[in-house]
Scaffold this motif. Structure first.
Motif, PDB file in Angstrom:
ATOM      1  N   LEU A 139       0.825  -1.186   0.000  1.00 36.93           N
ATOM      2  CA  LEU A 139       0.000   0.000   0.000  1.00 36.93           C
ATOM      3  C   LEU A 139       0.866   1.245   0.000  1.00 36.93           C
ATOM      4  CD1 LEU A 139      -2.891   1.067   0.213  1.00 36.93           C
ATOM      5  CD2 LEU A 139      -2.630   1.043   2.695  1.00 36.93           C
ATOM      6  N   LEU A 140       1.886   1.191   0.807  1.00 36.92           N
ATOM      7  CA  LEU A 140       2.703   2.378   0.977  1.00 36.92           C
ATOM      8  C   LEU A 140       3.589   2.644  -0.228  1.00 36.92           C
ATOM      9  CD1 LEU A 140       3.441   4.641   2.796  1.00 36.92           C
ATOM     10  CD2 LEU A 140       5.275   3.219   3.726  1.00 36.92           C
ATOM     11  N   MET A 141       4.213   1.582  -0.738  1.00 35.66           N
ATOM     12  CA  MET A 141       5.158   1.801  -1.813  1.00 35.66           C
ATOM     13  C   MET A 141       4.459   2.021  -3.144  1.00 35.66           C
ATOM     14  SD  MET A 141       7.661   1.699   0.111  1.00 35.66           S
ATOM     15  CE  MET A 141       8.957   2.011  -1.083  1.00 35.66           C
ATOM     16  N   ARG A 142       3.404   1.274  -3.366  1.00 37.29           N
ATOM     17  CA  ARG A 142       2.819   1.349  -4.706  1.00 37.29           C
ATOM     18  C   ARG A 142       1.411   1.914  -4.718  1.00 37.29           C
ATOM     19  NH1 ARG A 142       4.318  -4.557  -6.878  1.00 37.29           N
ATOM     20  NH2 ARG A 142       3.004  -5.100  -5.084  1.00 37.29           N
ATOM     21  N   GLY A 143       0.876   2.195  -3.526  1.00 38.74           N
ATOM     22  CA  GLY A 143      -0.466   2.770  -3.481  1.00 38.74           C
ATOM     23  C   GLY A 143      -1.524   1.728  -3.757  1.00 38.74           C
ATOM     24  N   LEU A 144      -2.752   2.177  -3.717  1.00 36.20           N
ATOM     25  CA  LEU A 144      -3.860   1.260  -3.973  1.00 36.20           C
ATOM     26  C   LEU A 144      -3.837   0.741  -5.398  1.00 36.20           C
ATOM     27  CD1 LEU A 144      -6.868   2.995  -2.168  1.00 36.20           C
ATOM     28  CD2 LEU A 144      -5.952   0.722  -1.677  1.00 36.20           C
ATOM     29  N   THR A 145      -3.404   1.598  -6.284  1.00 36.12           N
ATOM     30  CA  THR A 145      -3.488   1.282  -7.713  1.00 36.12           C
ATOM     31  C   THR A 145      -2.184   0.800  -8.300  1.00 36.12           C
ATOM     32  OG1 THR A 145      -2.796   3.493  -8.326  1.00 36.12           O
ATOM     33  CG2 THR A 145      -5.162   3.143  -8.024  1.00 36.12           C
ATOM     34  N   HIS A 146      -1.594  -0.242  -7.770  1.00 38.30           N
ATOM     35  CA  HIS A 146      -0.260  -0.558  -8.270  1.00 38.30           C
ATOM     36  C   HIS A 146      -0.281  -1.348  -9.571  1.00 38.30           C
ATOM     37  CE1 HIS A 146      -0.765  -4.327  -5.963  1.00 38.30           C
ATOM     38  NE2 HIS A 146      -1.071  -3.527  -4.952  1.00 38.30           N
ATOM     39  N   ARG A 147       0.022  -0.572 -10.577  1.00 38.55           N
ATOM     40  CA  ARG A 147       0.149  -1.211 -11.884  1.00 38.55           C
ATOM     41  C   ARG A 147       1.614  -1.545 -12.046  1.00 38.55           C
ATOM     42  NH1 ARG A 147      -0.599   4.049 -12.989  1.00 38.55           N
ATOM     43  NH2 ARG A 147       0.086   3.871 -10.841  1.00 38.55           N
ATOM     44  N   ASP A 148       2.014  -2.509 -11.275  1.00 42.65           N
ATOM     45  CA  ASP A 148       3.431  -2.837 -11.086  1.00 42.65           C
ATOM     46  C   ASP A 148       4.377  -2.519 -12.207  1.00 42.65           C
ATOM     47  OD1 ASP A 148       3.567  -4.508  -8.407  1.00 42.65           O
ATOM     48  OD2 ASP A 148       1.671  -4.861  -9.480  1.00 42.65           O
ATOM     49  N   SER A 149       4.719  -3.508 -12.914  1.00 42.12           N
ATOM     50  CA  SER A 149       5.747  -3.365 -13.933  1.00 42.12           C
ATOM     51  C   SER A 149       5.210  -2.629 -15.147  1.00 42.12           C
ATOM     52  CB  SER A 149       6.230  -4.752 -14.360  1.00 42.12           C
ATOM     53  OG  SER A 149       5.073  -5.513 -14.702  1.00 42.12           O
ATOM     54  N   CYS A 150       4.209  -1.914 -14.960  1.00 41.17           N
ATOM     55  CA  CYS A 150       3.574  -1.228 -16.055  1.00 41.17           C
ATOM     56  C   CYS A 150       3.122  -2.265 -17.068  1.00 41.17           C
ATOM     57  CB  CYS A 150       4.557  -0.266 -16.769  1.00 41.17           C
ATOM     58  SG  CYS A 150       4.540   1.363 -16.041  1.00 41.17           S
ATOM     59  N   ALA A 151       2.081  -2.006 -17.632  1.00 40.18           N
ATOM     60  CA  ALA A 151       1.577  -2.906 -18.670  1.00 40.18           C
ATOM     61  C   ALA A 151       1.318  -4.318 -18.162  1.00 40.18           C
ATOM     62  CB  ALA A 151       2.549  -2.987 -19.840  1.00 40.18           C
ATOM     63  N   GLN A 192       0.021  -6.830 -15.075  1.00 41.37           N
ATOM     64  CA  GLN A 192      -1.295  -6.938 -14.436  1.00 41.37           C
ATOM     65  C   GLN A 192      -2.412  -6.995 -15.454  1.00 41.37           C
ATOM     66  OE1 GLN A 192      -1.900  -3.660 -11.868  1.00 41.37           O
ATOM     67  NE2 GLN A 192      -1.825  -4.974 -10.063  1.00 41.37           N
TER      68      GLN A 192
END
Lengths: 219, 219, 219, 219
Positions: free
Chosen positions: B182-194, B196
């Motif tokens: 939650l802290l590092m990537r927030g609620l909306t973590h679209r990790d490695s981009c593209a 997920q």
DNA sequence: GATGAATGAGCTTTCATTCAT
DNA sequence: CATGAATGAAAGCTCATTCAT
């Protein structure tokens, strides 16, 4: 809440409870501030505890309604979350006293404290619902929704509380954008992906301003 | 802390203060739990307030040291932040009572409460330092470091507190990964981009289990 | 009084007892001022009360000896009385603290207070002896010697006490001549008789100087 | 003083304070004697000290009024002084308890003791005024009026106090004539000049009875 | 002789609550 | 409905005294 006396007592009680805390607040003080005789309070409320519980229930419900009233069906979870952040900060700004009471008086094993936590849980569930909706819609990543919701509530509340004690005139909603950013994208928001390529890790380059110096420079 | 009596008083005080809160805790009760005469407490501490402040200072300092001891120069800000999260949760697990005291007793205008907040500010500054380092190094995005630090501290604390009251045996460090995410990537973590891509966000598909039912299912 | 510790305790006790009164004086304070451990006082004196009684007996005896030492057989009763006045004032000047203790602590039904009065009675008897001698020799008129003696003692003491509290640096023996006059010849001393023929009772004539203005103009 | 409870507390307080002294008197004891709950005292008086000060102010003022009420403009200073002596003795007889309190509790640096002395000073000034008037009218010789007034007050008070402790039933006003004589004409009163010719001062003739034996044989 | 940590009875004060008016 | 005087349990704190060292 019909009688004007009840209203006066209610308002005086919020004042005094938030200023002194439940234990240190005295019925004498509340009566004096409400401009009624001490006996009158006992005519309207069975006990100090009941007065407190009544006040806390009204207040928490007010917070819940204040925030939920601004959420509409059409909003995305993201928008809802932004709204929640903004509205809780607004509420804390408008009902500063109550904000103080909330965090101070909810933790313990007394009857009134359990009751109080039940109210908080009810409110935090509303936040959790939005989190769940966001996860379900794909806006938010899978996570423990309860932890997320409490984390949001706690982060907002403690930060607000800290600010209020440090500077009672501080305009809380100002903090909204920071919270939104932090909450939605985390500390490491690599916004549009691919961005932020040239992270200036070099030592000494643009040293972060001293903590004291830069507190809260809004963009 | 040399004398064994002092130690016994100290420990009894934490117990009682966390159980009852500062106001409701009585010196009689503390004395009884510490197995000393009431006068003995006053031989070692000038007043109830002084005993409390001593305890709070020791405790907050312990928390700070506990957390900072695990941070090393070589760590990235991200790793440091993970460590902070994990260590604060561990501390709250080990010193549950103290965790309760922290959130309950820091808010107010009494002398002891101001003193307490000063200690908290000191600790939160340590978190803020890591945030600032991360921003400086480019790991973290620009943001208001103070708000971020308080938000982290508050989110962790309130969530922990809530869990502790709901279930005193709950293993707090379990929540670590959620917080990190939650802290590092927030609620909306679209990790490695593209990435997920295949999140089954289709409506109705695998609806989130009822809130009550799923609280805290670790991955 | 042999040991130096005993002496230190004795002196500290006079200090503290006179400053605080018997009840408010604490053994801690006396020990601190005497630079000994509290237990040491109890090694030398059985109790607070015994310490006090010891001190009061020594002091009253000292006063008695101080005054009596200056009286010689050859003196007339009048001269003896003048001496008593002067020496008591001198003693009160030198042992201010003790003077305070005397008047403050002698009145009550506690054991130590009875004992204290016994000492005072002893001293006042010495004054009374001079009164009686004077009556016997014809220097003084017949009167109730006991009342006269207590009156002298009381007048001197209360006046001295009042002055000491109003101005701790005031030189008590200065008051001697006034007392002698008042005591020997009374308010209405028409010395050589035949004097004072035209008593100007007329209203308003030469109003007495303001009280504040003329306090204590020595002749 | 309106409420009967207040009156009862007031009277119990005088009793207890005079019996035990300020420090040793307990609110429990006062409450018990006044037949009220301890809290009731605190409903009417802010603190033990305030109760005491109230009582002392009332009492000292009563003494002052009691005495002054008996003085009339037409009196000579001599008559006034006789009246003062008689009335103060009467007052001390009627308000024995208060008389004890006066001399016992006025000396010290506590707030209540300063306040008390202020009251005494006020009263003694009334005596001093008579002294000054007498000097002005020629009735009294020039002297330090303040010393004279304190001396009169002190002599009367200490003598009375001594008698009261020696014999609580003693009728103080009996001492009046002795005081008048002593005060007006001194120890050596050669009355109307040339008068008092046959004072049997011959040695050995009718030797004064032993001190112990003759205490206070009124003429 | 000397010490000072430990004691606990006892003190003042507070305050939620009651109840007669 | 409203009042406020009265209550008494309970709390924080003090301090003379003891006693093991």
């Amino acid at each position: 809440m019909t009688s004007s006396k009840t209203r006066m007592i209610f308002e005086a009680a919020i004042d005094i409870f938030s200023e002194r805390g439940f234990e240190k607040a005295t019925m004498d003080e509340i009566a004096a501030k409400a401009n009624v005789a001490k006996g009158t309070i006992y005519y309207h409320f069975k006990s100090k505890e009941e007065l407190f519980v009544f006040l806390v229930e009204e207040g928490t419900e007010l917070l819940r309604e204040h925030v939920l009233a601004k959420l509409s069906e059409q909003m995305t979870a993201t928008d809802k979350m932004r709204t929640i952040i903004h509205e809780q900060l607004t509420f804390f700004k408008d009902y500063k006293d109550f904000c103080i009471i909330i965090l101070r008086e909810a933790w313990g094993e007394e009857q009134r404290q359990r009751q109080f936590r039940r109210m908080l849980v009810h409110y935090v569930h509303s936040i959790e619902d939005v989190v769940l909706a966001g996860i379900h819609s794909g806006e938010f990543a899978e996570t423990d929704s309860s932890t997320a919701a409490w984390s949001i509530f706690g982060g907002l509340s403690i930060t607000a509380l800290n600010h209020l004690f440090a500077d009672p005139t501080f305009d809380l909603p100002t903090l909204g954008p920071f919270f939104e950013d932090l909450l939605m994208r985390g500390l490491t928001h690599r916004d549009s992906c691919a961005v932020q390529p040239e992270i200036p890790h070099e030592d000494g380059v643009a040293p972060p301003p001293s903590r004291e110096a830069r507190k809260l420079e809004l963009p």
